[in-house]
Design a protein around this motif. Sequence first.
Motif, PDB file in Angstrom:
ATOM      1  N   THR A   1       0.955  -1.152  -0.043  1.00 49.62           N
ATOM      2  CA  THR A   1      -0.196   0.111  -0.080  1.00 49.62           C
ATOM      3  C   THR A   1       0.797   1.192  -0.138  1.00 49.62           C
ATOM      4  OG1 THR A   1      -1.926  -0.957   1.171  1.00 49.62           O
ATOM      5  CG2 THR A   1      -1.792   1.146   1.269  1.00 49.62           C
ATOM      6  N   LEU A   2       1.844   1.152   0.771  1.00 50.95           N
ATOM      7  CA  LEU A   2       2.809   2.354   0.849  1.00 50.95           C
ATOM      8  C   LEU A   2       3.532   2.646  -0.344  1.00 50.95           C
ATOM      9  CD1 LEU A   2       3.964   1.985   4.624  1.00 50.95           C
ATOM     10  CD2 LEU A   2       2.282   3.923   3.689  1.00 50.95           C
ATOM     11  N   ARG A   3       3.953   1.529  -1.060  1.00 56.36           N
ATOM     12  CA  ARG A   3       4.737   1.823  -2.344  1.00 56.36           C
ATOM     13  C   ARG A   3       3.788   2.075  -3.402  1.00 56.36           C
ATOM     14  NH1 ARG A   3       6.765  -3.102  -0.884  1.00 56.36           N
ATOM     15  NH2 ARG A   3       5.577  -4.275  -2.226  1.00 56.36           N
ATOM     16  N   THR A   4       2.623   2.022  -3.201  1.00 59.19           N
ATOM     17  CA  THR A   4       1.414   2.552  -4.407  1.00 59.19           C
ATOM     18  C   THR A   4       1.447   3.945  -4.058  1.00 59.19           C
ATOM     19  OG1 THR A   4       0.439   0.295  -4.675  1.00 59.19           O
ATOM     20  CG2 THR A   4      -0.657   2.221  -5.350  1.00 59.19           C
ATOM     21  N   MET A   5       1.109   4.429  -2.652  1.00 59.52           N
ATOM     22  CA  MET A   5       0.767   5.779  -2.265  1.00 59.52           C
ATOM     23  C   MET A   5       2.042   6.486  -2.572  1.00 59.52           C
ATOM     24  SD  MET A   5      -0.823   5.629   1.251  1.00 59.52           S
ATOM     25  CE  MET A   5      -2.668   5.183   1.530  1.00 59.52           C
ATOM     26  N   GLU A   6       3.313   6.020  -2.363  1.00 60.07           N
ATOM     27  CA  GLU A   6       4.428   6.600  -2.859  1.00 60.07           C
ATOM     28  C   GLU A   6       4.469   6.990  -4.254  1.00 60.07           C
ATOM     29  OE1 GLU A   6       9.430   6.377  -1.615  1.00 60.07           O
ATOM     30  OE2 GLU A   6       8.542   4.571  -2.446  1.00 60.07           O
ATOM     31  N   GLN A   7       4.267   5.858  -5.044  1.00 56.99           N
ATOM     32  CA  GLN A   7       4.275   6.250  -6.540  1.00 56.99           C
ATOM     33  C   GLN A   7       3.330   7.380  -7.021  1.00 56.99           C
ATOM     34  OE1 GLN A   7       2.948   2.530  -8.229  1.00 56.99           O
ATOM     35  NE2 GLN A   7       4.904   1.594  -8.155  1.00 56.99           N
ATOM     36  N   TYR A   8       2.306   7.703  -6.272  1.00 56.50           N
ATOM     37  CA  TYR A   8       1.741   8.754  -6.651  1.00 56.50           C
ATOM     38  C   TYR A   8       1.747  10.024  -5.949  1.00 56.50           C
ATOM     39  CZ  TYR A   8      -1.930   5.866  -9.037  1.00 56.50           C
ATOM     40  OH  TYR A   8      -2.590   5.119  -9.759  1.00 56.50           O
ATOM     41  N   GLY A   9       2.892   9.932  -5.013  1.00 56.22           N
ATOM     42  CA  GLY A   9       3.333  10.968  -4.326  1.00 56.22           C
ATOM     43  C   GLY A   9       2.829  11.759  -3.200  1.00 56.22           C
ATOM     44  N   LEU A  10       1.815  10.692  -2.350  1.00 55.33           N
ATOM     45  CA  LEU A  10       1.108  10.774  -1.400  1.00 55.33           C
ATOM     46  C   LEU A  10       1.846  10.508  -0.064  1.00 55.33           C
ATOM     47  CD1 LEU A  10      -1.941   8.934  -2.345  1.00 55.33           C
ATOM     48  CD2 LEU A  10      -1.716  11.472  -2.466  1.00 55.33           C
ATOM     49  N   VAL A  11       2.912   9.697  -0.185  1.00 56.57           N
ATOM     50  CA  VAL A  11       3.939   9.488   0.912  1.00 56.57           C
ATOM     51  C   VAL A  11       5.323   9.217   0.458  1.00 56.57           C
ATOM     52  CG1 VAL A  11       2.028   8.039   2.434  1.00 56.57           C
ATOM     53  CG2 VAL A  11       3.672   6.925   0.958  1.00 56.57           C
ATOM     54  N   GLU A  12       6.251   9.682   1.322  1.00 51.77           N
ATOM     55  CA  GLU A  12       7.503   9.517   0.797  1.00 51.77           C
ATOM     56  C   GLU A  12       8.105   8.384   1.781  1.00 51.77           C
ATOM     57  OE1 GLU A  12      11.912  11.707   0.605  1.00 51.77           O
ATOM     58  OE2 GLU A  12       9.955  12.900   1.165  1.00 51.77           O
ATOM     59  N   LEU A  13       8.725   7.368   1.437  1.00 51.35           N
ATOM     60  CA  LEU A  13       9.470   6.406   2.330  1.00 51.35           C
ATOM     61  C   LEU A  13      10.794   6.561   2.115  1.00 51.35           C
ATOM     62  CD1 LEU A  13       7.458   3.304   0.816  1.00 51.35           C
ATOM     63  CD2 LEU A  13       7.008   4.588   2.776  1.00 51.35           C
ATOM     64  N   ILE A  14      11.148   6.997   3.628  1.00 52.54           N
ATOM     65  CA  ILE A  14      12.628   7.389   3.853  1.00 52.54           C
ATOM     66  C   ILE A  14      13.324   6.376   4.412  1.00 52.54           C
ATOM     67  CG2 ILE A  14      14.133   9.260   5.245  1.00 52.54           C
ATOM     68  CD1 ILE A  14      11.571  10.993   4.915  1.00 52.54           C
ATOM     69  N   LYS A  15      14.389   5.763   3.740  1.00 50.99           N
ATOM     70  CA  LYS A  15      15.277   4.785   4.024  1.00 50.99           C
ATOM     71  C   LYS A  15      16.541   5.199   5.076  1.00 50.99           C
ATOM     72  CE  LYS A  15      13.448   2.317  -0.023  1.00 50.99           C
ATOM     73  NZ  LYS A  15      12.775   3.499  -0.497  1.00 50.99           N
ATOM     74  N   ASP A  16      16.818   4.583   5.996  1.00 48.93           N
ATOM     75  CA  ASP A  16      18.052   4.489   6.628  1.00 48.93           C
ATOM     76  C   ASP A  16      18.884   3.275   6.780  1.00 48.93           C
ATOM     77  OD1 ASP A  16      17.121   3.399   9.007  1.00 48.93           O
ATOM     78  OD2 ASP A  16      16.955   5.213  10.087  1.00 48.93           O
ATOM     79  N   LYS A  17      19.824   3.397   7.473  1.00 51.71           N
ATOM     80  CA  LYS A  17      20.646   2.130   7.287  1.00 51.71           C
ATOM     81  C   LYS A  17      19.644   0.733   7.955  1.00 51.71           C
ATOM     82  CE  LYS A  17      24.913   4.458   8.119  1.00 51.71           C
ATOM     83  NZ  LYS A  17      25.727   4.772   9.150  1.00 51.71           N
ATOM     84  N   ARG A  18      18.671   0.922   8.717  1.00 54.30           N
ATOM     85  CA  ARG A  18      18.121   0.081   9.459  1.00 54.30           C
ATOM     86  C   ARG A  18      16.694  -0.107   9.027  1.00 54.30           C
ATOM     87  NH1 ARG A  18      20.513  -0.955  15.335  1.00 54.30           N
ATOM     88  NH2 ARG A  18      22.645   0.583  14.897  1.00 54.30           N
ATOM     89  N   SER A  19      16.080   1.190   8.846  1.00 56.86           N
ATOM     90  CA  SER A  19      14.418   1.015   8.726  1.00 56.86           C
ATOM     91  C   SER A  19      14.045   1.792   7.554  1.00 56.86           C
ATOM     92  CB  SER A  19      14.028   1.504  10.102  1.00 56.86           C
ATOM     93  OG  SER A  19      14.158   2.820  10.381  1.00 56.86           O
ATOM     94  N   VAL A  20      12.755   1.888   7.570  1.00 56.22           N
ATOM     95  CA  VAL A  20      12.141   2.847   6.318  1.00 56.22           C
ATOM     96  C   VAL A  20      11.103   3.616   7.147  1.00 56.22           C
ATOM     97  CG1 VAL A  20      10.763   2.745   4.585  1.00 56.22           C
ATOM     98  CG2 VAL A  20      12.421   1.227   4.457  1.00 56.22           C
ATOM     99  N   ARG A  21      10.881   4.884   7.242  1.00 54.67           N
ATOM    100  CA  ARG A  21      10.263   5.541   7.813  1.00 54.67           C
ATOM    101  C   ARG A  21       9.148   6.146   6.607  1.00 54.67           C
ATOM    102  NH1 ARG A  21      10.386  11.432   9.105  1.00 54.67           N
ATOM    103  NH2 ARG A  21      13.042  11.087   8.339  1.00 54.67           N
ATOM    104  N   PRO A  22       7.774   5.971   7.116  1.00 54.73           N
ATOM    105  CA  PRO A  22       6.793   6.759   6.116  1.00 54.73           C
ATOM    106  C   PRO A  22       6.456   8.114   6.568  1.00 54.73           C
ATOM    107  CG  PRO A  22       5.645   5.258   7.890  1.00 54.73           C
ATOM    108  CD  PRO A  22       7.126   5.223   8.081  1.00 54.73           C
ATOM    109  N   VAL A  23       6.520   8.856   5.707  1.00 54.08           N
ATOM    110  CA  VAL A  23       6.064  10.322   5.813  1.00 54.08           C
ATOM    111  C   VAL A  23       5.032  10.863   4.635  1.00 54.08           C
ATOM    112  CG1 VAL A  23       6.787  13.025   5.760  1.00 54.08           C
ATOM    113  CG2 VAL A  23       8.375  11.019   6.775  1.00 54.08           C
ATOM    114  N   VAL A  24       3.901  11.512   5.380  1.00 53.85           N
ATOM    115  CA  VAL A  24       2.857  11.907   4.420  1.00 53.85           C
ATOM    116  C   VAL A  24       3.239  12.948   3.591  1.00 53.85           C
ATOM    117  CG1 VAL A  24       0.534  12.540   4.491  1.00 53.85           C
ATOM    118  CG2 VAL A  24       1.112  10.879   5.915  1.00 53.85           C
ATOM    119  N   LYS A  25       2.981  13.126   2.315  1.00 53.04           N
ATOM    120  CA  LYS A  25       3.486  14.300   1.759  1.00 53.04           C
ATOM    121  C   LYS A  25       2.239  15.029   1.036  1.00 53.04           C
ATOM    122  CE  LYS A  25       7.207  15.016   0.642  1.00 53.04           C
ATOM    123  NZ  LYS A  25       8.201  15.535   1.232  1.00 53.04           N
TER     124      LYS A  25
END
Length: 105
Positions: free
Chosen positions: A65-89
Amino acid sequence: MAIARGTFHPPADEPKVWFESLRSFAEVLNEDNQELLRLILEKQPQSLQELEAASGRRSSNLSRTLRTMEQYGLVELIKDKRSVRPVVKATDIRLDIRLHRSSAA
C-alpha cells in the motif's frame, strides 16, 4: 492530455498527482488508506514496524500500500540504514472530475 501535449502549463500550485481513472483514485484513497495516512500524520512512526503495530495491518499489505501511495506522491518512504520511515506528503486532496470533453480535447 493538454499537459502531455504541451498546450497547458499548470501553475506552481496546481496538483502534481494525477490518477488515470476514478477507479484507481478510489482504490488508492479508500477509507482504510485514508485512515492509514491520518495515522502516519498523528503517530509519526519511525519505522514500518511501528506503523504495523499501530495500524494492525500486516507488513506485506502495508508495504504494498505504501509503495503504491509513494508512486502517486502521497507518501515518501525515507530509508536509513536499518529502517524505512513513512512520511505523508499530501495532506489536502481534491478530486476534479470532468464529465464532458470540450471539442478542443
